[in-house]
Design an enzyme around this catalytic site. Structure first.
Site, short mmCIF file in Angstrom:
data_model
loop_
_atom_site.label_atom_id
_atom_site.label_comp_id
_atom_site.label_asym_id
_atom_site.label_seq_id
_atom_site.Cartn_x
_atom_site.Cartn_y
_atom_site.Cartn_z
N ARG A 1 -11.02 -18.47 -8.04
CA ARG A 1 -9.61 -18.08 -8.17
C ARG A 1 -8.97 -17.68 -6.84
O ARG A 1 -7.88 -18.14 -6.48
CB ARG A 1 -9.48 -16.88 -9.13
CG ARG A 1 -9.49 -17.25 -10.58
CD ARG A 1 -10.20 -16.18 -11.37
NE ARG A 1 -11.62 -16.23 -11.03
CZ ARG A 1 -12.50 -17.00 -11.68
NH1 ARG A 1 -12.11 -17.69 -12.71
NH2 ARG A 1 -13.77 -17.04 -11.31
N THR A 2 -9.62 -16.78 -6.12
CA THR A 2 -8.94 -16.18 -4.97
C THR A 2 -8.69 -17.22 -3.89
O THR A 2 -7.58 -17.33 -3.35
CB THR A 2 -9.79 -15.01 -4.41
OG1 THR A 2 -10.14 -14.16 -5.50
CG2 THR A 2 -9.03 -14.23 -3.37
N LYS B 1 -25.37 -18.25 13.54
CA LYS B 1 -25.95 -18.17 14.90
C LYS B 1 -25.87 -16.75 15.44
O LYS B 1 -26.24 -16.49 16.59
CB LYS B 1 -25.19 -19.11 15.84
CG LYS B 1 -25.17 -20.56 15.41
CD LYS B 1 -24.23 -21.36 16.34
CE LYS B 1 -23.82 -22.66 15.68
NZ LYS B 1 -22.65 -23.25 16.34
N ARG C 1 -12.92 -13.23 2.66
CA ARG C 1 -13.83 -12.56 1.71
C ARG C 1 -15.17 -12.40 2.40
O ARG C 1 -15.71 -13.36 2.98
CB ARG C 1 -13.98 -13.39 0.43
CG ARG C 1 -15.09 -12.86 -0.47
CD ARG C 1 -15.07 -13.46 -1.84
NE ARG C 1 -13.92 -12.99 -2.60
CZ ARG C 1 -13.70 -13.29 -3.88
NH1 ARG C 1 -14.55 -14.07 -4.53
NH2 ARG C 1 -12.63 -12.83 -4.51
N HIS D 1 -10.62 -5.23 -3.46
CA HIS D 1 -10.05 -6.57 -3.68
C HIS D 1 -8.55 -6.35 -3.92
O HIS D 1 -8.04 -6.47 -5.04
CB HIS D 1 -10.73 -7.21 -4.89
CG HIS D 1 -10.51 -8.68 -5.04
ND1 HIS D 1 -9.60 -9.40 -4.28
CD2 HIS D 1 -11.10 -9.60 -5.88
CE1 HIS D 1 -9.62 -10.66 -4.65
NE2 HIS D 1 -10.53 -10.81 -5.61
N1 CP Z 1 -11.04 -12.68 -9.51
C1 CP Z 1 -11.72 -13.23 -8.46
O1 CP Z 1 -11.81 -12.65 -7.37
O2 CP Z 1 -12.28 -14.43 -8.76
P1 CP Z 1 -13.07 -15.35 -7.69
O3 CP Z 1 -14.33 -14.61 -7.33
O4 CP Z 1 -13.32 -16.64 -8.41
O5 CP Z 1 -12.18 -15.49 -6.49
#
Ligand code: CP
Length: 308
Positions: A57-58, A87, A108, A136
């Site tokens: 999603r993100t 590395k 991320r 998040h």
């Molecule tokens: N909600 C969310 O962060 O989903 P993903 O891990 O698929 O990005």
């Protein structure tokens, strides 16, 4: 209102002022998208998506948001293995390099605190797309957008957070945003071993939020306006045995969904495993797929705010 340069934490939002600006902008983006009249405000700009942990999603929604607004994307979908971090390159050096190629970075990372380190090194806006068990923030912004859309307001709601509150970074980011609204009541429902870390319960107390901690799901069923279910974060556990002991602590099935208030909604950041039975998907209270779509619009609003 001081402009934020980076989005690392929802704790950067001191009140609802900027939050409401972003929510209104997201609503406009959604309306414009339906008419295929989105502003092309990102034309000529590049977003780098630097993902050291898996995502559906993100990453896709950031990339879709950027492209729908006329921008383009550089992506490292598996940066832990495919970038020069293998590395031994530091996050700081990687960010300095990507600064030369992109106008913003959504990152991320598997380490809590990595987004803060990256933001400190970055000359272009750095967006935390999840840092380990830390935060998040863009998920939480999308969650508030969903609550406002589904229920018309956030003030005065009773919000039950269920499952893995220890490692659930979406919860760690959502709580400070909920605390900005008056009279929100929070139930923290988890097995004893997955309770919300004390630093966050202390923060709730300092912010004057009314909350209870319990392991009893029944406590929330009749009261909750929002039942926010979380996945037990297997990837954060030290052993499989430990994970197996708690993974099925709570399962929302059709009977539980039907027992909720008529206007209640069920949320989940997804992916879900066994904690919400597929049979619940047909219940009108199941808001989680709408929630995932809503995040696209809040990410458009964020890109427009940071780069527009
Ligand atoms: N909600 C969310 O962060 O989903 P993903 O891990 O698929 O990005």
């Amino acid at each position: 209102m001081e402009k934020l340069r980076h989005i690392v934490s929802t704790r950067q939002f001191a009140d609802t002022q900027l939050l409401e600006v972003l929510l209104d902008s997201a609503a406009k983006m959604e309306a414009a998208d339906k008419l295929r009249e989105l502003p092309q405000s990102m034309r000529g700009l590049i977003l780098a998506t630097l993902f050291y942990e898996p995502s559906t999603r993100t990453r896709f929604s950031f990339e879709a948001a950027m492209q729908k607004l006329g921008g383009s994307v550089l992506t490292a979908e598996n940066a832990r293995e495919s970038s020069s971090s293998t590395k031994g390159e530091s996050i700081t050096d990687t960010i300095r390099i990507v600064n030369g190629y992109a106008d913003a970075i959504a990152m991320r990372h598997y380490q809590e605190g990595a987004a803060k380190i990256a933001a400190e090194a970055s000359l272009v806006p750095l967006i935390n797309a999840g840092d380990g068990a830390g935060e998040h923030p863009t998920q939480a912004l999308g969650d508030i957008f969903t609550i406002r859309k589904e229920l018309g307001k956030v003030e005065g709601l009773k919000v039950a957070l269920i499952g893995d509150l220890l490692y659930g970074r979406t919860i760690h980011s959502l709580l400070p945003l909920l605390s900005l609204y008056k009279d929100v009541e929070v139930s923290l429902i988890s097995p004893p071993s997955l309770r919300l870390p004390e630093k966050y319960t202390r923060e709730l107390t300092e912010r004057g939020v009314s909350f209870v901690e319990t392991d009893r799901l029944a406590w929330a069923i009749e009261r909750a306006d929002v039942l926010y279910v979380t996945r037990v974060q297997r990837e954060r556990f030290a052993s499989d045995e430990e994970y197996e002991r708690v993974k099925d602590a709570y399962v929302i099935d059709a009977a539980i969904a039907d027992a909720l208030k008529k206007k209640a909604i069920i949320m989940h950041a997804l992916p879900r495993l066994g904690e919400i039975s597929p049979e619940v998907d047909a219940n009108y209270r199941a808001a989680y797929f709408r929630q995932a779509k809503n995040a696209l619009y809040i990410r458009m609003a964020l890109l427009d705010y940071l780069l527009g």
